[in-house]
Design an enzyme around this catalytic site. Structure first.
Site, short mmCIF file in Angstrom:
data_model
loop_
_atom_site.label_atom_id
_atom_site.label_comp_id
_atom_site.label_asym_id
_atom_site.label_seq_id
_atom_site.Cartn_x
_atom_site.Cartn_y
_atom_site.Cartn_z
N CYS B 149 0.80 -1.23 0.00
CA CYS B 149 0.00 0.00 0.00
C CYS B 149 0.83 1.28 0.00
O CYS B 149 0.26 2.37 -0.03
CB CYS B 149 -0.96 -0.03 1.18
SG CYS B 149 -1.90 -1.56 1.20
N HIS B 276 -3.04 7.96 6.03
CA HIS B 276 -3.26 6.64 5.45
C HIS B 276 -4.69 6.20 5.80
O HIS B 276 -5.43 5.77 4.95
CB HIS B 276 -2.21 5.66 5.95
CG HIS B 276 -2.23 4.34 5.23
ND1 HIS B 276 -2.17 4.25 3.86
CD2 HIS B 276 -2.33 3.07 5.68
CE1 HIS B 276 -2.22 2.98 3.50
NE2 HIS B 276 -2.33 2.24 4.59
N GLU B 287 -1.61 5.40 13.71
CA GLU B 287 -1.26 6.56 12.89
C GLU B 287 -1.55 7.86 13.64
O GLU B 287 -0.73 8.80 13.60
CB GLU B 287 -2.03 6.54 11.55
CG GLU B 287 -1.58 7.68 10.63
CD GLU B 287 -2.25 7.66 9.26
OE1 GLU B 287 -3.19 6.88 9.05
OE2 GLU B 287 -1.81 8.46 8.40
N LYS B 305 -10.35 7.76 2.39
CA LYS B 305 -10.66 6.40 1.96
C LYS B 305 -12.15 6.08 1.98
O LYS B 305 -12.58 5.14 1.33
CB LYS B 305 -9.86 5.39 2.78
CG LYS B 305 -8.38 5.41 2.38
CD LYS B 305 -7.62 4.20 2.84
CE LYS B 305 -6.26 4.06 2.19
NZ LYS B 305 -5.31 5.14 2.49
N HIS B 310 -9.95 1.54 0.01
CA HIS B 310 -8.50 1.44 0.09
C HIS B 310 -8.01 0.86 -1.24
O HIS B 310 -8.24 -0.30 -1.54
CB HIS B 310 -8.09 0.55 1.26
CG HIS B 310 -6.61 0.55 1.51
ND1 HIS B 310 -5.71 1.23 0.72
CD2 HIS B 310 -5.87 -0.03 2.49
CE1 HIS B 310 -4.49 1.06 1.18
NE2 HIS B 310 -4.55 0.30 2.26
N PHE B 368 1.93 -3.31 3.95
CA PHE B 368 2.39 -4.61 4.43
C PHE B 368 3.91 -4.70 4.25
O PHE B 368 4.48 -4.08 3.35
CB PHE B 368 1.74 -5.75 3.63
CG PHE B 368 0.36 -6.10 4.09
CD1 PHE B 368 -0.27 -5.42 5.11
CD2 PHE B 368 -0.33 -7.15 3.48
CE1 PHE B 368 -1.55 -5.76 5.52
CE2 PHE B 368 -1.61 -7.50 3.88
CZ PHE B 368 -2.22 -6.80 4.90
#
Lengths: 264, 380
Positions: B149, B276, B287, B305, B310, B368
């Site tokens: 991502c 994010h 975050e 998002k 996402h 990831f």
């Protein structure tokens, strides 16, 4: 305008080529066997080793050799992991499992299927907080990785580890990934410095010319035709040779690199 | 720049969605997928025709890429850049995570039709970068970044290095990621998918919605008609876990601090943050803690998002474009679906869109493998 870099370490792991001395022997005319003993990495805990996908063991084998030759702790350099296909075994697993609808996907195997799995495990295993990235250029993955790693070394502040690897294909996916022999190689790259004990000093510039390199043994040319990662071999042969020389690593799509070995 | 995502194809459509608070999410209607969730699917991707000469690239990801290139006159803009510098001096650096795997998913479901396998050019991580480079006639370095991502955030840094090092004069950067069964079922297996529209930073958030997008921008040094400037970036690793962020946000903190240091900026100079903000319970909490650590009192921050889903490997470019839109339009969108923010730690999340003086924006992308990328954009 050219990029100047030093090569501080080299590593390689492929059937019949367990390390740098193994490659030098093949370049000197020794026959190439198909035996491939992948060493177990000491960077991961036994639990992580069980969870990690096969690409980790393949890529780490070369990466650890390059760090050792350069006498640089594996957690220090930024790292670029370049692979044409990533994990073909896990792609096959996911497509098969989804098609059969018989069982849910394994969460571990799913998160291991990302292209940056080997890069992620490298950060976890070495404790590297520096950037560890993952790139692909399909058949051009060797030169794409070299471009990413050498521009980092030339514009950044520290050494950069480049790992180029690809594993063999399995299952129906061999239709799109017919590679038979695994291959991984690694270079420890830095900006030029008089303090470095470098294997070679290179000048790189973008080139759209065709591939050009001295003849390699036929067995190594076969590996280059089989596995995109093995297209790093002309550069490794350049590093193994004595005296100045130059090669072109072309790309099928976009520009490749003209590479000149200025001095050992 | 341009983006095509569930919230709209092209900047005008996206602006309309942003101004109308209209999410692009819908109840899951992806073919052959019965998961109870919401998705950010782009309408009409299936019907985008691939030219006969490009048949080998046939897959959903490349159809979406082509739809994206057709918006906002982007292909024409690239043609003028190519003419100015020469094709060999224009690089193409794109991010993706899914690439063309959907083509193989379909082939495995119909084993009697082995010809349903795409060509070797379709199912591999590099497929869309090569497809876009060939479509646009680019002949500089062509490279794919695939770090889950954070992929299409990192393309800005890689392309800037190519230009700094003299390997190119300009670059097309961006990302393309498309919906497929692998990611829908894969994220579901990790119990990260919400059955409702996602609610980033909301007290009751319970997971993410998957989406798809294609987005592109042109990066060059000292352009005359700049939309915005790339002021700095930070790329770091968590060294922690493949699928879970570092519990204290160590990698996220150092990515933001590295970006600020590389731009020579103090935290107080940042006007707005595009987070994010995936809407998973853990991502948003960590975050927000990382933002508090870096900024003390962060400037108005949002997750976009809930408009797009996402979009994984395309999230970086989508949110970079949203960040640049905030500068261009002098308007910060709301963090859609954040109705009841976490009282203790998400009070700086903006719940109402508002006009604002926006000169510097931070955009976060975390992936990831513990891959983090923070980008800083500034007014031209």
């Amino acid at each position: 305008m050219s990029i100047k870099i030093d090569i501080l370490g080299v590593g390689i792991s492929a059937p019949g080529i367990p390390d740098w001395n193994g490659l030098r022997a093949v370049l000197d005319g020794e026959p190439l066997s198909s035996e491939h003993e992948l060493p177990q990495t000491s960077l991961l805990s036994p639990r992580e080793r069980r969870r990690a996908p096969a690409t980790v063991r393949l890529s780490f084998a070369a990466a650890e050799q390059a760090c050792a030759m350069a006498e640089i702790s594996p957690d220090r350099p930024a790292a670029v992991f370049s692979s044409a296909m990533g994990d073909a075994e896990l792609a096959d697993y996911m497509c098969r499992t989804l098609a059969e609808c018989s069982q849910p996907l394994s969460p571990t195997r799913f998160h291991n299927s990302v292209h940056n799995a080997a890069a992620g495990y490298w950060s976890i295993g070495t404790g590297a907080f520096a950037d560890v990235t993952a790139v692909s250029g399909w058949n051009d993955s060797a030169v794409a990785g070299l471009i990413e790693a050498s521009t980092r070394a030339a514009t950044g502040s520290g050494p950069v580890l480049l790992v180029v690897y690809d594993d063999y294909g399995q299952g129906p996916l061999t239709r799109v990934w017919p590679v038979r022999q695994p291959f991984s190689a690694a270079l420890l790259i830095s900006a030029p410095s008089t303090k470095n004990h470098s294997l070679a000093h290179l000048a790189l510039r973008a080139s759209n010319a065709r591939n050009q390199h001295p003849d390699l043994p036929a067995a190594l040319l076969e590996r280059m035709a089989d596995n995109p990662a093995a297209r790093l071999l002309p550069l490794l042969a350049l590093l193994a040779g004595t005296g100045p020389a130059a090669i072109t690593m072309a790309a099928e799509c976009g520009s490749g690199l003209h590479i000149e070995k200025i001095r050992a | 720049m341009t983006v095509t995502c569930a919230a709209g194809a092209g900047l005008d459509a996206i602006r309309r969605s942003l101004y109308a608070q209209a999410s692009g999410l819908r109840a899951n209607d992806f073919a052959d997928c019965n998961l109870s969730t919401w998705i950010g699917r782009v309408d009409g991707v299936e019907r985008v025709p691939i030219a006969p000469s490009m048949r080998d690239y046939e897959c959903r990801n490349n159809r979406l890429a082509l739809l994206g290139l057709e918006q906002d006159g982007f292909a024409a803009r690239v043609a003028s850049v190519r003419k100015r510098f020469g094709a060999e001096r224009v690089a193409c650096v794109l991010g993706t995570s899914t690439a063309g795997i959907e083509q193989s998913e379909q082939a495995y479901r119909q084993p009697e039709h082995s010809n349903r396998f795409g060509s070797r050019l379709a199912h591999n991580p590099h497929t869309s970068t090569r497809f876009v480079a060939e479509t646009l006639g680019l002949a500089g370095p062509v490279m794919t970044i695939s770090t889950a991502c954070s992929s299409s955030a990192k393309v800005f840094a890689s392309a800037a290095r190519l230009i700094d090092a003299g390997l190119a004069d300009a670059a097309v950067v961006g990302g393309v990621d498309s919906l497929c069964l692998s990611v829908l079922h894969g994220f579901n297996s990790l119990e990260l998918v919400s059955q409702q529209p996602c609610r980033p930073f909301d007290r009751d958030r319970n997971g993410l919605n998957l989406g798809e997008a294609a987005g592109f921008a042109v990066l060059e040094s000292d352009p005359s008609n700049s939309i915005g400037r790339l002021l700095g970036w930070g790329e770091t690793s968590d060294a922690w876990h493949m699928a879970a962020p570092h519990p204290e946000g160590r990698g996220a903190i150092s990515a933001m601090q590295t970006a600020l240091a590389s731009a020579g900026l103090e935290p107080a100079e940042v006007d707005h943050i595009n987070c994010h903000g995936t809407a998973t319970p853990m991502n948003d909490r960590i975050e927000a803690g990382a933002l508090r650590h870096v900024f003390g009192t962060p400037p108005p921050a949002v997750s976009t998002k809930a408009w797009t889903g996402h979009t994984l490997g395309a999230a970086g470019i989508v949110e970079s474009v949203f960040s640049l839109l905030a500068i261009t339009d002098q308007r910060i969108p709301a963090s859609l679906n954040c109705v009841e923010p976490e009282r203790d730690w998400s009070d700086f999340i903006l719940r109402q869109a508002r006009p604002a003086s926006v000169r510097i924006v931070l955009s976060n992308s975390f992936g990831f493998g513990g891959s983090n990328c923070s980008l800083l954009f500034g007014a031209p």
